[in-house]
Design a protein around this motif. Structure first.
Motif, mmCIF file in Angstrom:
data_model
loop_
_atom_site.group_PDB
_atom_site.id
_atom_site.type_symbol
_atom_site.label_atom_id
_atom_site.label_comp_id
_atom_site.label_asym_id
_atom_site.label_seq_id
_atom_site.Cartn_x
_atom_site.Cartn_y
_atom_site.Cartn_z
ATOM 1 N N ARG A 1 39.464 14.475 -42.931
ATOM 2 C CA ARG A 1 39.678 15.608 -42.040
ATOM 3 C C ARG A 1 38.430 16.478 -42.012
ATOM 4 N NH1 ARG A 1 44.961 15.613 -44.546
ATOM 5 N NH2 ARG A 1 46.549 15.041 -43.030
ATOM 6 N N THR A 2 38.058 16.889 -40.821
ATOM 7 C CA THR A 2 36.890 17.759 -40.654
ATOM 8 C C THR A 2 37.259 18.916 -39.747
ATOM 9 O OG1 THR A 2 36.065 16.650 -38.666
ATOM 10 C CG2 THR A 2 35.400 15.717 -40.795
ATOM 11 N N ASN A 3 36.312 19.826 -39.603
ATOM 12 C CA ASN A 3 36.515 20.950 -38.688
ATOM 13 C C ASN A 3 36.025 20.624 -37.281
ATOM 14 O OD1 ASN A 3 37.592 22.642 -40.702
ATOM 15 N ND2 ASN A 3 35.523 23.122 -41.441
ATOM 16 N N ALA A 4 35.604 19.377 -37.091
ATOM 17 C CA ALA A 4 35.100 18.962 -35.785
ATOM 18 C C ALA A 4 36.228 18.945 -34.765
ATOM 19 C CB ALA A 4 34.460 17.583 -35.883
ATOM 20 N N GLU A 5 35.827 18.946 -33.490
ATOM 21 C CA GLU A 5 36.816 18.960 -32.410
ATOM 22 C C GLU A 5 37.661 17.692 -32.434
ATOM 23 O OE1 GLU A 5 36.436 19.166 -27.647
ATOM 24 O OE2 GLU A 5 35.390 20.744 -28.747
ATOM 25 N N GLN A 6 37.014 16.537 -32.734
ATOM 26 C CA GLN A 6 37.722 15.273 -32.849
ATOM 27 C C GLN A 6 37.616 14.764 -34.272
ATOM 28 O OE1 GLN A 6 36.086 12.757 -29.575
ATOM 29 N NE2 GLN A 6 38.222 12.407 -29.096
ATOM 30 N N ASN A 7 38.707 14.223 -34.773
ATOM 31 C CA ASN A 7 38.713 13.659 -36.117
ATOM 32 C C ASN A 7 38.458 12.161 -35.999
ATOM 33 O OD1 ASN A 7 39.002 14.083 -38.923
ATOM 34 N ND2 ASN A 7 41.023 13.139 -38.845
ATOM 35 N N LEU A 8 37.203 11.725 -36.199
ATOM 36 C CA LEU A 8 36.817 10.334 -36.001
ATOM 37 C C LEU A 8 36.319 9.717 -37.298
ATOM 38 C CD1 LEU A 8 34.844 10.633 -32.632
ATOM 39 C CD2 LEU A 8 37.254 10.054 -32.947
ATOM 40 N N CYS A 9 36.569 8.419 -37.463
ATOM 41 C CA CYS A 9 36.062 7.696 -38.620
ATOM 42 C C CYS A 9 34.572 7.410 -38.435
ATOM 43 C CB CYS A 9 36.836 6.395 -38.817
ATOM 44 S SG CYS A 9 36.521 5.164 -37.526
ATOM 45 N N ALA A 10 33.925 6.909 -39.483
ATOM 46 C CA ALA A 10 32.483 6.655 -39.437
ATOM 47 C C ALA A 10 32.124 5.600 -38.393
ATOM 48 C CB ALA A 10 31.996 6.222 -40.819
ATOM 49 N N ILE A 11 32.967 4.585 -38.229
ATOM 50 C CA ILE A 11 32.666 3.528 -37.265
ATOM 51 C C ILE A 11 32.724 4.055 -35.842
ATOM 52 C CG2 ILE A 11 33.530 1.347 -36.290
ATOM 53 C CD1 ILE A 11 34.285 0.515 -39.138
ATOM 54 N N CYS A 12 33.742 4.841 -35.519
ATOM 55 C CA CYS A 12 33.863 5.387 -34.165
ATOM 56 C C CYS A 12 32.755 6.394 -33.850
ATOM 57 C CB CYS A 12 35.231 6.038 -33.973
ATOM 58 S SG CYS A 12 36.592 4.851 -33.806
ATOM 59 N N ASP B 1 29.632 5.985 -34.954
ATOM 60 C CA ASP B 1 28.348 5.287 -35.037
ATOM 61 C C ASP B 1 27.859 4.901 -33.635
ATOM 62 O OD1 ASP B 1 26.169 3.668 -35.537
ATOM 63 O OD2 ASP B 1 27.145 2.534 -37.136
ATOM 64 N N PRO B 2 26.752 5.469 -33.150
ATOM 65 C CA PRO B 2 26.275 5.165 -31.793
ATOM 66 C C PRO B 2 25.757 3.737 -31.643
ATOM 67 C CG PRO B 2 24.668 6.513 -32.970
ATOM 68 C CD PRO B 2 25.890 6.454 -33.831
ATOM 69 N N ARG B 3 25.546 3.033 -32.756
ATOM 70 C CA ARG B 3 25.052 1.654 -32.697
ATOM 71 C C ARG B 3 26.172 0.651 -32.452
ATOM 72 N NH1 ARG B 3 22.344 1.872 -38.469
ATOM 73 N NH2 ARG B 3 24.395 2.831 -38.747
ATOM 74 N N SER C 1 32.123 -9.508 -43.167
ATOM 75 C CA SER C 1 31.596 -10.716 -42.534
ATOM 76 C C SER C 1 30.216 -10.462 -41.936
ATOM 77 C CB SER C 1 32.542 -11.221 -41.440
ATOM 78 O OG SER C 1 32.434 -10.420 -40.265
ATOM 79 N N GLY C 2 29.918 -9.201 -41.606
ATOM 80 C CA GLY C 2 28.646 -8.845 -41.001
ATOM 81 C C GLY C 2 28.478 -9.338 -39.570
ATOM 82 N N GLU C 3 29.555 -9.831 -38.962
ATOM 83 C CA GLU C 3 29.482 -10.477 -37.649
ATOM 84 C C GLU C 3 29.850 -9.552 -36.499
ATOM 85 O OE1 GLU C 3 28.698 -13.736 -35.168
ATOM 86 O OE2 GLU C 3 28.362 -13.531 -37.323
ATOM 87 N N PHE C 4 30.610 -8.513 -36.780
ATOM 88 C CA PHE C 4 31.210 -7.709 -35.713
ATOM 89 C C PHE C 4 30.532 -6.349 -35.617
ATOM 90 C CE2 PHE C 4 34.720 -4.893 -34.187
ATOM 91 C CZ PHE C 4 34.843 -5.444 -32.929
ATOM 92 N N ARG C 5 30.145 -5.957 -34.395
ATOM 93 C CA ARG C 5 29.483 -4.672 -34.192
ATOM 94 C C ARG C 5 30.202 -3.803 -33.150
ATOM 95 N NH1 ARG C 5 27.331 -2.934 -38.061
ATOM 96 N NH2 ARG C 5 26.136 -1.465 -36.782
#
Length: 205
Positions: free
Chosen positions: A66-77, A79-81, A102-106
């Motif tokens: 939980r954060t004080n940000a407007e949206q509560n997003l996980c690290a993957i969501c 990640d701009p990459r 697996s290192g296969e999915f981005r």
């Protein structure tokens, strides 16, 4: 012999964990009280912090702090990459970790936190499929990769999602080679999962 109320309460608390019965819970309690008081305090603090500070990502339903940000997003969501148009559907956060290893999915994920099971009261809304349906209609998603289990419940869930995707005109594939029937992604090694992701195929009735 009866335990003091505080000891009995701790034993009962441990039995909420999967696979922990009264005897195992009693051994854990005794171990902490006899030799691990400091570790017990650390455990209590970590539990309190996690229970208060961990929620679900608003986009994918994976665990997020939980954060004080407007949206509560996980690290993957966040990640701009990562590719937000490619969504892997999994049953649990443990499956996210398995696919990531697996290192296969981005792409991104959508975590169901279970599978359809009407007898247990688990329907589409409990799995957040109404949220997924809205995201499909928004037009951002171009492909869903189904990585649900091969159990009866997993198959029913996969077919329900397939119908949602077809209505929205979104392509659906399913991980293929290397994942055994009746198996769970949590116990499949990374190399096998990488091959399964590379060999995914269109999913149909």
């Amino acid at each position: 012999m009866k335990h003091p109320p505080l000891v009995e309460s701790l034993i009962e608390a441990f039995t909420c964990l999967p696979g922990v019965g009264p005897r195992s819970a009693q051994r854990m309690t005794y171990a902490l009280l006899e030799r691990g008081r400091e570790q017990g305090r650390e455990l209590a603090g970590a539990l309190q912090a996690a229970m208060d500070g961990v929620s679900h990502c608003e986009r994918c339903r994976n665990y997020a702090e939980r954060t004080n940000a407007e949206q509560n997003l996980c690290a993957i969501c966040q990640d701009p990459r990562r590719d937000p148009s490619l969504i892997c559907i999994v049953s649990s956060p443990a499956n996210v970790l398995a696919v990531e290893q697996s290192g296969e999915f981005r792409g991104h994920y959508f975590v169901l936190m279970g599978e359809l099971s009407p007898l247990d009261g688990v329907g589409p809304r409990e799995l957040g499929l109404d949220v997924l349906e809205q995201r499909l209609r928004d037009g951002e998603i171009r492909e869903l990769i189904l990585a649900t289990g091969t159990t009866v419940e997993g198959e029913a869930t996969a077919h329900y999602i397939l119908d949602l995707a077809r209505e929205a005109g979104v392509s659906v594939t399913r991980i293929a080679q290397g994942v055994p029937m009746g198996g769970d992604l949590e116990f499949v090694d990374g190399a096998t999962l990488a091959q399964a992701l590379r060999a995914r195929r269109p999913f149909a009735d």
